[in-house]
Design an enzyme around this catalytic site. Structure first.
Site, PDB file in Angstrom:
ATOM      1  N   ASP A  78       5.341   2.359  -7.729  1.00  0.00           N
ATOM      2  CA  ASP A  78       6.410   2.235  -5.975  1.00  0.00           C
ATOM      3  C   ASP A  78       6.856   0.710  -5.960  1.00  0.00           C
ATOM      4  OD1 ASP A  78       5.865   4.925  -6.412  1.00  0.00           O
ATOM      5  OD2 ASP A  78       3.458   4.905  -4.801  1.00  0.00           O
ATOM      6  N   GLU A  79       6.757   0.029  -6.700  1.00  0.00           N
ATOM      7  CA  GLU A  79       7.179  -1.463  -6.498  1.00  0.00           C
ATOM      8  C   GLU A  79       8.822  -1.505  -6.317  1.00  0.00           C
ATOM      9  OE1 GLU A  79       5.591  -0.144  -9.785  1.00  0.00           O
ATOM     10  OE2 GLU A  79       3.751  -1.438  -9.968  1.00  0.00           O
ATOM     11  N   LYS A 129      10.931  -0.113  -8.972  1.00  0.00           N
ATOM     12  CA  LYS A 129      11.437   0.219 -10.320  1.00  0.00           C
ATOM     13  C   LYS A 129      13.033   0.603 -10.313  1.00  0.00           C
ATOM     14  CE  LYS A 129       7.642   2.229 -11.527  1.00  0.00           C
ATOM     15  NZ  LYS A 129       6.638   1.991 -10.344  1.00  0.00           N
ATOM     16  N   GLY A 184       8.414   8.875  -8.473  1.00  0.00           N
ATOM     17  CA  GLY A 184       9.721   9.064  -7.436  1.00  0.00           C
ATOM     18  C   GLY A 184       9.653   7.681  -7.778  1.00  0.00           C
ATOM     19  N   HIS A 185      11.422   7.321  -8.118  1.00  0.00           N
ATOM     20  CA  HIS A 185      12.015   6.250  -8.329  1.00  0.00           C
ATOM     21  C   HIS A 185      13.222   6.378  -6.848  1.00  0.00           C
ATOM     22  CE1 HIS A 185      10.284   5.474 -12.516  1.00  0.00           C
ATOM     23  NE2 HIS A 185      10.107   5.266 -11.778  1.00  0.00           N
ATOM     24  N   THR A 186      13.082   5.646  -5.851  1.00  0.00           N
ATOM     25  CA  THR A 186      14.157   5.105  -5.147  1.00  0.00           C
ATOM     26  C   THR A 186      15.722   4.818  -5.009  1.00  0.00           C
ATOM     27  OG1 THR A 186      12.433   5.713  -3.594  1.00  0.00           O
ATOM     28  CG2 THR A 186      14.177   5.452  -2.273  1.00  0.00           C
ATOM     29  N   GLN A 219       4.943   4.316 -12.687  1.00  0.00           N
ATOM     30  CA  GLN A 219       4.075   4.029 -12.792  1.00  0.00           C
ATOM     31  C   GLN A 219       3.667   2.835 -12.351  1.00  0.00           C
ATOM     32  OE1 GLN A 219       4.046   7.457 -14.888  1.00  0.00           O
ATOM     33  NE2 GLN A 219       4.601   8.016 -12.773  1.00  0.00           N
ATOM     34  N   THR A 240       4.972  12.810  -3.198  1.00  0.00           N
ATOM     35  CA  THR A 240       3.975  13.607  -2.332  1.00  0.00           C
ATOM     36  C   THR A 240       4.065  13.002  -0.343  1.00  0.00           C
ATOM     37  OG1 THR A 240       2.176  12.208  -2.296  1.00  0.00           O
ATOM     38  CG2 THR A 240       2.136  14.275  -4.180  1.00  0.00           C
ATOM     39  N   ARG A 257       2.512  11.480   1.127  1.00  0.00           N
ATOM     40  CA  ARG A 257       0.819  10.554   0.876  1.00  0.00           C
ATOM     41  C   ARG A 257       1.230   9.444   2.119  1.00  0.00           C
ATOM     42  NH1 ARG A 257      -2.748  11.415  -3.669  1.00  0.00           N
ATOM     43  NH2 ARG A 257      -0.488  11.068  -4.817  1.00  0.00           N
ATOM     44  N   ARG A 286       0.899   5.115   1.870  1.00  0.00           N
ATOM     45  CA  ARG A 286       0.547   5.155   0.660  1.00  0.00           C
ATOM     46  C   ARG A 286      -0.953   3.743   0.984  1.00  0.00           C
ATOM     47  NH1 ARG A 286       6.759   3.381  -1.024  1.00  0.00           N
ATOM     48  NH2 ARG A 286       6.615   5.595  -2.431  1.00  0.00           N
TER      49      ARG A 286
HETATM   50  P1  GDP Z   1       9.506   2.588  -7.336  1.00  0.00           P
HETATM   51  O1  GDP Z   1       8.468   3.970  -7.944  1.00  0.00           O
HETATM   52  O2  GDP Z   1       8.632   1.798  -8.644  1.00  0.00           O
HETATM   53  O3  GDP Z   1      10.688   3.130  -8.153  1.00  0.00           O
HETATM   54  O4  GDP Z   1       9.034   2.497  -6.715  1.00  0.00           O
HETATM   55  P2  GDP Z   1       9.422   3.896  -4.843  1.00  0.00           P
HETATM   56  O5  GDP Z   1      11.194   4.063  -4.779  1.00  0.00           O
HETATM   57  O6  GDP Z   1       8.454   4.570  -5.003  1.00  0.00           O
HETATM   58  O7  GDP Z   1       9.462   2.788  -3.692  1.00  0.00           O
HETATM   59  C1  GDP Z   1       9.874   1.416  -3.508  1.00  0.00           C
HETATM   60  C2  GDP Z   1      10.593   2.083  -1.838  1.00  0.00           C
HETATM   61  O8  GDP Z   1      10.726   0.570  -1.479  1.00  0.00           O
HETATM   62  C3  GDP Z   1      11.758   2.805  -1.636  1.00  0.00           C
HETATM   63  O9  GDP Z   1      11.139   3.481  -1.146  1.00  0.00           O
HETATM   64  C4  GDP Z   1      13.162   1.562  -2.029  1.00  0.00           C
HETATM   65  O10 GDP Z   1      14.101   1.933  -1.479  1.00  0.00           O
HETATM   66  C5  GDP Z   1      12.285   0.449  -1.217  1.00  0.00           C
HETATM   67  N1  GDP Z   1      12.233  -1.059  -1.539  1.00  0.00           N
HETATM   68  C6  GDP Z   1      12.646  -1.349  -3.136  1.00  0.00           C
HETATM   69  N2  GDP Z   1      13.274  -2.548  -2.263  1.00  0.00           N
HETATM   70  C7  GDP Z   1      12.467  -2.719  -1.363  1.00  0.00           C
HETATM   71  C8  GDP Z   1      12.796  -4.150  -0.632  1.00  0.00           C
HETATM   72  O11 GDP Z   1      13.444  -5.402  -1.696  1.00  0.00           O
HETATM   73  N3  GDP Z   1      12.777  -4.189   0.802  1.00  0.00           N
HETATM   74  C9  GDP Z   1      12.741  -2.980   1.514  1.00  0.00           C
HETATM   75  N4  GDP Z   1      12.156  -2.941   2.561  1.00  0.00           N
HETATM   76  N5  GDP Z   1      12.720  -2.097   1.024  1.00  0.00           N
HETATM   77  C10 GDP Z   1      12.060  -1.980  -0.724  1.00  0.00           C
HETATM   78  P1  IMO Z   2       6.223   5.385  -9.843  1.00  0.00           P
HETATM   79  O1  IMO Z   2       7.323   5.421 -10.924  1.00  0.00           O
HETATM   80  C1  IMO Z   2       2.269   5.589  -7.472  1.00  0.00           C
HETATM   81  C2  IMO Z   2      -0.980   7.802  -8.682  1.00  0.00           C
HETATM   82  C3  IMO Z   2      -1.128   8.899  -8.640  1.00  0.00           C
HETATM   83  C4  IMO Z   2      -3.299   9.545  -7.855  1.00  0.00           C
HETATM   84  C5  IMO Z   2      -3.259   8.706 -10.131  1.00  0.00           C
HETATM   85  C6  IMO Z   2      -3.021  10.037 -11.110  1.00  0.00           C
HETATM   86  O2  IMO Z   2       6.682   6.290  -8.378  1.00  0.00           O
HETATM   87  O3  IMO Z   2       5.441   4.190  -9.569  1.00  0.00           O
HETATM   88  P2  IMO Z   2      -1.319  11.872 -11.710  1.00  0.00           P
HETATM   89  O4  IMO Z   2      -0.604  12.793 -11.290  1.00  0.00           O
HETATM   90  O5  IMO Z   2      -0.153  10.634 -12.415  1.00  0.00           O
HETATM   91  O6  IMO Z   2      -2.126  12.711 -12.861  1.00  0.00           O
HETATM   92  O7  IMO Z   2      -2.025  10.936 -10.896  1.00  0.00           O
HETATM   93  O8  IMO Z   2      -1.268   8.004 -10.477  1.00  0.00           O
HETATM   94  N1  IMO Z   2       0.965   7.987  -9.117  1.00  0.00           N
HETATM   95  C7  IMO Z   2       1.489   7.683  -9.153  1.00  0.00           C
HETATM   96  N2  IMO Z   2       0.873   6.159  -7.686  1.00  0.00           N
HETATM   97  N3  IMO Z   2       3.342   5.490  -8.109  1.00  0.00           N
HETATM   98  C8  IMO Z   2       3.707   6.591  -9.332  1.00  0.00           C
HETATM   99  O9  IMO Z   2       4.684   6.956  -9.844  1.00  0.00           O
HETATM  100  C9  IMO Z   2       2.850   7.618  -9.531  1.00  0.00           C
HETATM  101  N4  IMO Z   2       2.526   8.102 -10.019  1.00  0.00           N
HETATM  102  C10 IMO Z   2       0.774   8.796 -10.260  1.00  0.00           C
HETATM  103  O10 IMO Z   2      -1.449   8.911  -6.971  1.00  0.00           O
HETATM  104  O11 IMO Z   2      -3.456   7.802  -8.205  1.00  0.00           O
HETATM  105 MG    MG Z   3       7.871   5.893  -6.902  1.00  0.00          MG
END
Ligand code: GDP
Ligand code: IMO
Ligand code: MG
Length: 432
Positions: A13-14, A16, A40-42, A224, A301, A303, A305
């Site tokens: 969830d960085e 990506k 989950g990539h937003t 991940q 999910t 949940r 963070r």
């Molecule tokens: P991923 O799984 O690595 O693609 O990351 P996620 O989408 O799960 O989580 C990143 C969250 O941070 C998302 O809700 C994005 O819309 C949000 N986001 C991404 N970059 C930034 C940023 O620079 N600032 C803020 N406030 N939100 C961001």
């Molecule tokens: P993105 O690509 C954050 C975590 C789960 C759990 C562990 C194992 O959005 O960054 P799994 O269902 O893979 O067997 O769960 O890994 N997890 C993530 N946490 N971002 C994700 O993906 C994740 N994918 C799995 O919460 O702790």
């Molecule tokens: Mg994510």
């Protein structure tokens, strides 16, 4: 031509998805190399928000080819849902997306096994996303898996063998299976397989290597994060795939010598979903403030963070494992209002100071050693030019670059595509 890799350096969830979308116009192809719908990539642009789970984040920019690689595990039902939603929003997905024949399938019984494994672990549960990821990769490694290519030939009988095996396992674990629900899910599964057949199912390793030979550029999209890698993460609290750079090679069939830039992406602080160690986790109001300002709730999910300060010990380790050449820092804006900002520069373990990430990451034993830097107290969300960044923020990123011995090329100051600062020092292919 080389394939560049973009991957997470923390616990996922960085951001990506956002950055892959931003970088896509500089590449011909975007390819996901591992993971499945646990991701989950937003992405946000033009006032709309999209969450992608199995589909690469390059589908929204014009003219790119997107590939779901063989290292990905595919849930046909969730894929069909995601794909149909994108088609409904105007993406011509069947034109721009191809899927690897060798991608393993998540079966309805894999999800039941995921749940049964978790409940068998009791308190020691991993807190998985419940998407059947672990059991699917287990079947792959134990040579019992079913691949997308198998659906093209005598699939029903292969499916039955897998199903019976799984039902036997579930029975031996004492897990109750509601056969009516399972059969409903199986019907949806078979329908989704039919839907997927409307896409081009390819020998992706051949295609990707030929594209590279022909001078096309590829951006490999990780899911991940490094600390969730099955080999190098905080085992056993990890996912079941190789999230590290080497995973791009095994997940796409691209040789190590063909890897070019490795973009390591991290948040200006740190989060984790699910169980497992997290040395810099904050249980106080500061943690809650990070969660509130960063909207730190899982995209898959929902949940909460877990939130904490940035951990440079873990980041140095992730940079080493991946051979990161350029860093990308996300969510800097979340810290805009803080008076001071902490960064963990070392761990104190049994009275000894270490800068190396240890074998056992035990929160009770590790005392993070923090550096404290002044905040910048400036709203950065509309800054697009690096020269306009506040001085204290510049000092903060210089401090990070020094500690991590790696340049930070891109800064993100908000969720929108536009809220991205590409620094002068960034080494990127030019926009096509
Ligand atoms: P991923 O799984 O690595 O693609 O990351 P996620 O989408 O799960 O989580 C990143 C969250 O941070 C998302 O809700 C994005 O819309 C949000 N986001 C991404 N970059 C930034 C940023 O620079 N600032 C803020 N406030 N939100 C961001
Ligand atoms: P993105 O690509 C954050 C975590 C789960 C759990 C562990 C194992 O959005 O960054 P799994 O269902 O893979 O067997 O769960 O890994 N997890 C993530 N946490 N971002 C994700 O993906 C994740 N994918 C799995 O919460 O702790
Ligand atoms: Mg994510």
């Amino acid at each position: 031509m080389k394939a560049d890799v973009l991957l997470g350096l923390q616990w996922g969830d960085e951001g990506k998805g956002k950055v892959v979308d931003v970088l896509t116009p500089r590449y011909d192809v975007v390819a996901r190399f591992q993971g499945g719908p646990n991701a989950g990539h937003t992405l946000e642009f033009e006032g709309k928000k999209y969450v992608l789970r199995s589909i690469p984040s390059g589908v929204f920019q014009n003219g790119n080819l997107n590939v779901i690689g063989s290292g990905v595990v595919l849930d046909p039902v969730l894929f069909a849902e995601e794909a149909k939603a994108l088609e409904a929003s105007g993406v011509n997905l069947k034109e721009v997306l191809k899927i690897a024949k060798k991608a393993h399938l998540i079966l309805p019984t894999h999800r039941l096994l995921d749940a049964a494994n978790e409940s068998a672990k009791g308190k020691a549960k991993i807190g998985t996303t419940g998407k059947g990821i672990g059991p699917t990769y287990t079947d792959k490694i134990s040579r019992n898996g079913l691949r997308l290519g198998d659906t093209l030939n005598d699939f029903e009988s292969r499916y039955k063998v897998a199903r019976e095996r799984h039902l036997g396992m579930l029975k031996s674990m004492g897990a109750e299976v509601d056969m009516e629900v399972l059969e409903k899910n199986e019907k949806a599964f078979m329908d989704a397989i039919d839907y997927i057949k409307g896409y081009e199912i390819i020998d992706s390793e051949h295609m990707l290597n030929k594209l590279l030979d022909g001078g096309q550029s590829i951006l490999c999209e990780g899911a991940q994060g490094t600390l969730l890698d099955v080999d190098f993460g905080s085992y056993p609290f990890v996912t079941s795939s190789n999230t590290v750079c080497a995973g791009a090679c095994t997940g796409l069939g691209v040789a190590p010598r063909r890897i070019g830039e490795v973009f390591g992406i991290f948040k200006a602080y740190c989060t984790r979903v699910g169980s497992g160690p997290f040395p810099t986790e904050l249980f106080d109001q500061t943690g809650q403030t990070l969660r509130d300002l960063g909207h730190e709730y899982g995209a898959v999910t929902g949940r909460e963070r877990r939130c904490g300060w940035i951990d440079l010990v873990a980041l140095r380790y992730a940079i080493m494992i991946n051979g990161v050449t350029q860093l990308i820092m996300m969510k800097s804006d979340v810290l805009d209002g803080f008076d001071t900002i902490k960064a963990c520069v070392a761990y104190e373990i049994n009275g000894e100071i270490t800068r190396d990430f240890p074998y056992t990451v035990d929160d009770d034993q590790i005392k993070p050693v923090y550096a404290e830097l002044p905040g910048w107290k400036t709203d950065m969300t509309s800054i697009s030019d690096e020269s306009r960044l506040p001085e204290n923020f510049k000092a903060y990123i210089e401090f990070l670059e020094h500690e991590l011995d790696t340049p930070i090329s891109i800064l993100s100051v908000g969720p929108d595509r536009q809220q991205t600062i590409v620094r002068e020092k960034a080494v990127l292919p030019s926009v096509k």
